[in-house]
Design a protein around this motif. Sequence first.
Motif, PDB file in Angstrom:
ATOM      1  N   GLU A 196       6.033   7.336   7.976  1.00  0.00           N
ATOM      2  CA  GLU A 196       6.034   6.285   9.002  1.00  0.00           C
ATOM      3  C   GLU A 196       7.437   5.843   9.373  1.00  0.00           C
ATOM      4  O   GLU A 196       8.253   5.607   8.489  1.00  0.00           O
ATOM      5  N   PHE A 221       9.101   2.639  11.247  1.00  0.00           N
ATOM      6  CA  PHE A 221       8.899   1.315  11.845  1.00  0.00           C
ATOM      7  C   PHE A 221      10.115   0.969  12.690  1.00  0.00           C
ATOM      8  O   PHE A 221      11.243   1.001  12.185  1.00  0.00           O
ATOM      9  N   HIS A 281       4.830   0.236  -0.106  1.00  0.00           N
ATOM     10  CA  HIS A 281       5.551  -0.662   0.797  1.00  0.00           C
ATOM     11  C   HIS A 281       4.659  -1.790   1.293  1.00  0.00           C
ATOM     12  O   HIS A 281       3.431  -1.675   1.296  1.00  0.00           O
ATOM     13  N   HIS A 284       0.846  -1.201   0.000  1.00  0.00           N
ATOM     14  CA  HIS A 284       0.000   0.000   0.000  1.00  0.00           C
ATOM     15  C   HIS A 284       0.873   1.239   0.000  1.00  0.00           C
ATOM     16  O   HIS A 284       2.093   1.166   0.153  1.00  0.00           O
ATOM     17  N   HIS A 308       0.504   5.708   1.227  1.00  0.00           N
ATOM     18  CA  HIS A 308      -0.280   6.709   1.944  1.00  0.00           C
ATOM     19  C   HIS A 308      -0.289   7.988   1.121  1.00  0.00           C
ATOM     20  O   HIS A 308       0.725   8.686   1.049  1.00  0.00           O
TER      21      HIS A 308
END
Lengths: 190, 190
Positions: free
Chosen positions: A89, A91, A150, A76, A78
């Motif tokens: 993001e 992680f 990603h 997906h 964003h």
Amino acid sequence: MALKRSEIRIVQARAERMLGEAGIVLTAEERAGIEVAGFGLDDLEEQGLELITYINTDRYCAKDLILFPRQTCPEHLHPPVGGDPGKMETFRCRTGQVFLYLDSLPDGPENSAEDIQAVIPERSRHYYTVFREVVLNPGEQYTIAPGTKHWFQAGPQGAVVSEFSSTSRDEFDIFTDPNIVRMPLIDEDE
Amino acid sequence: MALKRSEIRIVQARAERMLGEAGIVLTAEERAGIEVAGFGLDDLEEQGLELITYINTDRYCAKDLILFPRQTCPEHLHPPVGGDPGKMETFRCRTGQVFLYLDSLPDGPENSAEDIQAVIPERSRHYYTVFREVVLNPGEQYTIAPGTKHWFQAGPQGAVVSEFSSTSRDEFDIFTDPNIVRMPLIDEDE
Ligand SMILES: [Zn+2]
Ligand SMILES: [Zn+2]
């Protein structure tokens, strides 16, 4: 396809166990609110994600993600939403191991499905298209720029991953697989 | 007053031990980069803070804070900076216990220094002026609006606290105590 409420409870208990093993404490209210994302694909063990959102304001968001062994969060990105340039993001792997895949870098080698350590979910093979691999062990992290396609998969032991980010607007996420439904559909069978 | 490099190394090792007990894994580079904030007050055990910043972008920030038993982060607020309305912070207690103090609510009772569970650092007593108490046990969290004066102290076991926030610009923080120097002064004695 909807997830059954009874199934969700079992998955929540398993996710909670993994958080506990990572030393992460939740309140009773948070435990009951662990989100189980099946993406409407009817095979949660293979493609799915468990998550707890600690805070999501119009400025920042923090979650912990739980992945069962080899469980995959599908590809997906964003997109920009209004004045927001799209979710950024970070992680950070807490326990286990995570294989993260991103678009190839402009000047880097082209990466292909054959080169990677993750096992691509067979039924959805065509909807995994980016293969630049980043391996995250506990204490390691990676920040994904807005608009980057990603996907990620836990190693054979599963993983707990902290996600630090700008505001989450999950309902706008764009998945490569057109069959995916991001927001939960629940069959209240209890 | 500057902290000695030799002292910083001892404090870093202690902070790292507390993170380890909380199940939090750091890379070797991160371990060496644990920030020790003495606030120029020359009594780190009483007024000080240890922190590790995982990520600080122009959109969000995530840190873990380590507080030794009864160690206090002095009273301060986060002012607007340029187009930023001021840092918004969510504190989530991971281990131990934290006593957090904020301005009284407009319609709430007035809170006073006599009512609280924390032990106000004697030498700096005049620079602690807000006393609305929020107690955070593991798994509990509180979000502080921009511009709110606040200070916090660990309980007798110390504490590890995750801080999720908008962008950190520590150099702009406004401390009630005019003697405080936020940015580190280090005496390279090694
Ligand atoms: Zn994402
Ligand atoms: Zn603050």
